[in-house]
Scaffold this motif. Structure first.
Motif, PDB file in Angstrom:
ATOM      1  N   SER A   1       5.152 -75.974 -16.340  1.00  0.00           N
ATOM      2  CA  SER A   1       6.125 -76.745 -15.571  1.00  0.00           C
ATOM      3  C   SER A   1       5.443 -77.752 -14.655  1.00  0.00           C
ATOM      4  CB  SER A   1       7.005 -75.795 -14.748  1.00  0.00           C
ATOM      5  OG  SER A   1       8.017 -76.502 -14.059  1.00  0.00           O
ATOM      6  N   LEU A   2       4.269 -77.390 -14.126  1.00  0.00           N
ATOM      7  CA  LEU A   2       3.525 -78.299 -13.255  1.00  0.00           C
ATOM      8  C   LEU A   2       2.729 -79.340 -14.037  1.00  0.00           C
ATOM      9  CD1 LEU A   2       2.266 -75.757 -10.556  1.00  0.00           C
ATOM     10  CD2 LEU A   2       4.141 -77.401 -10.373  1.00  0.00           C
ATOM     11  N   CYS A   3       2.622 -79.159 -15.359  1.00  0.00           N
ATOM     12  CA  CYS A   3       1.906 -80.144 -16.168  1.00  0.00           C
ATOM     13  C   CYS A   3       2.625 -81.490 -16.204  1.00  0.00           C
ATOM     14  CB  CYS A   3       1.712 -79.625 -17.592  1.00  0.00           C
ATOM     15  SG  CYS A   3       0.491 -78.299 -17.730  1.00  0.00           S
ATOM     16  N   ARG A   4       3.878 -81.527 -15.805  1.00  0.00           N
ATOM     17  CA  ARG A   4       4.565 -82.818 -15.663  1.00  0.00           C
ATOM     18  C   ARG A   4       3.785 -83.735 -14.726  1.00  0.00           C
ATOM     19  NH1 ARG A   4      10.019 -83.465 -16.845  1.00  0.00           N
ATOM     20  NH2 ARG A   4      11.027 -81.666 -17.808  1.00  0.00           N
ATOM     21  N   TYR A   5       3.113 -83.141 -13.752  1.00  0.00           N
ATOM     22  CA  TYR A   5       2.380 -83.916 -12.749  1.00  0.00           C
ATOM     23  C   TYR A   5       0.882 -83.926 -13.011  1.00  0.00           C
ATOM     24  CZ  TYR A   5       6.789 -82.289 -10.843  1.00  0.00           C
ATOM     25  OH  TYR A   5       8.111 -81.965 -10.702  1.00  0.00           O
ATOM     26  N   HIS A   6       0.434 -83.127 -13.970  1.00  0.00           N
ATOM     27  CA  HIS A   6      -1.007 -82.995 -14.205  1.00  0.00           C
ATOM     28  C   HIS A   6      -1.335 -83.093 -15.690  1.00  0.00           C
ATOM     29  CE1 HIS A   6      -1.500 -81.847 -10.033  1.00  0.00           C
ATOM     30  NE2 HIS A   6      -0.581 -80.922 -10.181  1.00  0.00           N
ATOM     31  N   GLY A   7      -0.514 -83.828 -16.431  1.00  0.00           N
ATOM     32  CA  GLY A   7      -0.709 -83.907 -17.870  1.00  0.00           C
ATOM     33  C   GLY A   7      -1.819 -84.871 -18.267  1.00  0.00           C
ATOM     34  N   LEU A   8      -2.152 -84.814 -19.547  1.00  0.00           N
ATOM     35  CA  LEU A   8      -3.188 -85.644 -20.142  1.00  0.00           C
ATOM     36  C   LEU A   8      -2.516 -86.599 -21.117  1.00  0.00           C
ATOM     37  CD1 LEU A   8      -6.362 -85.589 -19.972  1.00  0.00           C
ATOM     38  CD2 LEU A   8      -6.310 -84.268 -22.089  1.00  0.00           C
TER      39      LEU A   8
END
Length: 619
Positions: free
Chosen positions: A466-473
């Motif tokens: 869910s936090l990968c929205r802000y920390h994606g590649l």
């Protein structure tokens, strides 16, 4: 329902718990146990009570119940929580005696004894504790000493009664905020202003052989600058340059499936997993800093903590705190060898136990343990038996274990054998074991920002996703990473042999330079760093003296990292990065020698007669 009876404002419970400013003491009666407890807060309607060690729930060997199994009693006007981790009266007296009256009275008891807070904990102006101002003998066994006196005792600076743990307060030195920022924003800005001084100074005056030969040589930032030619050639090949519509669109936030499949295969092979790892247990983020931040946020409540052995990679403090408001409990390791093999800075389960119990006695809830393997800055590699011991300890107390294996392919000594936690035949608690890896170190790509989590716990994986929205590649970077990790022939036959040979040659050069100066250091054969003992060069045996020496290096245009930044309890230890090109290593070590030998600042002479050029190795 519990019943309670006051014992007066100075009841024995406060003394036994080692807490200050007790209001009154009570007995709590449940079907499981009876014990004297302390009301430790005077503000609001929420008070907290603790069991003392004398409770029937305690045996001669410690608690018989795990911390999460303790009963909670809800009385009419306040909450009562039992805590089986209070120290004995003798230890409590020692703790109480080690705090000055001014410090004990500087905060109300709700701050001294708070366990959980739903907002950032107090931004106090108290000075951070400094330790190690006395002197005592230390063993140099397993330290490389250039003067050849490896068995000779050296002086170290430590208090005889120094605690073996500390509860970190990341904002201990915070003074004031900005009228333009929230209190949280002010703390975040303060971290940047205070913690990045050397790094910012370096970037304003960066050494360049042609454009700025008098600039700062950076031997403080842990990056592999020896492999750019290898990586740039591989990333420039035609199979890296594909663009498809899916790569430009929103991905699965866990990472594209093709990348997670490659990560699972890659980790299965290089971690020597006994069974194939699964793509559904993989989450991809933009680096391990983001990953640690995400894990801290989803595993801990605000104000809770992780255990971490010190010295440790100091930026973890920011990673877990800035978003999650999670702090660290330092498990202090000593340069004096401990245990059967007398290894300096040795981590043991006994030390973990003492730190955990000490943290609980101070009212801190510990949710997990962070391990770095190979260890930064020590270069230590944990054995399978040690890993099992640490994981077994965590299972007993139902703690999560976050294992950072970001240097796993940077073990360059043939005699050093690395074992990933994923290589163990059976994890004691797989649902609470989470492994991190990235290409930043092992592939010299810290600017690309690729990191990955492997966890069998799908709740944890989903929360981090869910936090990968802000920390994606980006999709393009994910494609390149998949192509790189897929090419095991190139990795095994070209990249790793050349990288290891170059790391070993650079390590040998810096080691010989340190030996020429008579400086003891740890010789481990993993990572990009050497942990060196410069205590004899401190102007005074304090962290202030360490800072003064660090600034002398910086003034002489070489950046190092000092021990306090790693939570080391003994002032005078420094981390030297050796994973750099020949000419920069030579010039950096020459400038260090000038400082230590008292030569004029900036005297850039020809190489010292004792200095040998680092040998280039590999294609």
């Amino acid at each position: 329902m519990g019943q309670f009876t006051p014992e007066g404002p100075a009841g024995r419970g406060g003394e036994e718990a080692g807490l200050v400013n007790p209001r009154f003491c009570v007995h709590v009666h449940t079907s499981q146990r009876t014990s004297r407890c302390l009301v430790a807060s005077s503000g609001g309607s929420e008070l907290r009570l603790y069991y003392s060690r004398g409770s029937p729930a305690w045996g001669t060997d410690g608690p018989v119940a795990r911390p999460c199994c303790c009963p909670r009693l809800h009385l009419e006007h306040f909450r009562v929580e039992t805590d089986p981790y209070h120290a004995s009266p003798s230890r409590a007296s020692q703790r109480a005696g080690s705090s000055s009256p001014a410090k004990r009275d500087s905060h109300p008891p709700s701050q001294n004894c708070a366990v959980r807070r739903d907002k950032m904990f107090s931004l106090s102006q108290k000075a951070s504790r400094t330790s190690a101002t006395g002197r005592g003998p230390t063993s140099t066994q397993h330290l490389s000493n250039g003067s050849g006196d490896g068995g000779q005792e050296r002086e170290c600076f430590r208090k005889p009664d120094q605690k073996l743990y500390d509860v970190g307060d990341p904002t201990a030195m915070f003074s004031s905020g900005s009228s333009y920022l929230s209190s949280r924003g002010s703390v975040i800005k303060w971290f940047w202003d205070s913690a990045e001084e050397g790094y910012r100074t370096y970037h304003m005056d960066e050494y360049d052989e042609d454009k700025n030969p008098g600039g700062i040589i950076n031997l403080g930032t842990s990056e592999n600058k020896l492999v750019f030619d290898l990586i740039s050639r591989r990333l420039s090949q035609s199979d890296m340059l594909q663009i498809e519509p899916s790569l430009l669109q929103y991905p699965d936030w866990r990472g594209h499936l093709f990348l997670r499949e490659e990560v699972a295969r890659f980790l299965s092979f290089y971690c020597k997993s006994p069974i194939p790892l699964k793509p559904e247990n993989v989450v991809v983020l933009n680096g391990c800093a983001s990953l640690l931040s995400a894990l801290a946020t989803v595993l801990c409540e605000a104000g809770e903590a992780f255990l971490i052995p010190t010295p440790y990679y100091g930026a973890i403090t920011q990673h877990v705190y800035l978003y999650g408001n999670v702090r660290l409990v330092y498990v202090h390791l000593d340069s004096e060898g401990t245990g059967p093999d007398k290894r300096p800075f040795q981590l043991t389960v006994e030390k973990l136990e003492m730190a955990l119990q000490g943290a609980h006695s101070e009212g801190v809830i510990v949710k997990g343990l962070i391990l770095i393997n190979p260890q930064n800055p020590l270069g230590d590699i944990y054995t399978p038996a040690e890993l099992q011991d640490y994981l077994g300890f965590a299972k007993r107390y139902m703690l999560h274990v976050v294992v950072d294996e970001v240097y796993m392919l940077s073990v360059f000594e043939e005699s050093a054998t690395y074992h990933s936690v994923l290589s163990l035949e059976r994890l004691p608690d797989p649902q609470r074991t989470h492994v991190m890896w990235a290409t930043s170190k092992d592939f010299g790509m810290s600017g690309l920002r690729f990191g990955t989590l492997y966890t069998e716990n799908q709740d944890v994986a989903s929360a981090v996703t869910s936090l990968c929205r802000y920390h994606g590649l980006s999709g393009l970077a994910q494609y390149q990473m998949a192509q790189l990790l897929r090419d095991q022939d190139w990795i095994n036959q070209v990249y790793l042999p050349a990288n290891h040979a170059r790391l070993k040659a650079a390590h040998t050069y810096v080691s010989e330079e340190l030996q020429g100066l008579g400086i003891p250091f740890l010789n481990r054969g993993a990572g990009f760093f050497i942990w060196a003992d410069l205590r004899k060069y401190l102007p005074e045996a304090t962290f202030e003296g360490e800072s003064l020496l660090w600034r002398r290096f910086l003034d002489n245009k070489v950046l190092l990292s000092f021990g306090k930044a790693f939570g080391c309890k003994e002032p005078g230890w420094f981390r030297f990065i050796f994973s750099d090109k020949t000419h920069r290593l030579r010039l950096g070590m020459q400038r260090i020698r000038q400082v230590l030998q008292g030569k004029p600042q900036g005297a850039e002479d020809a190489p010292n007669s004792q200095t040998q050029e680092p040998r280039e190795a590999g294609p």
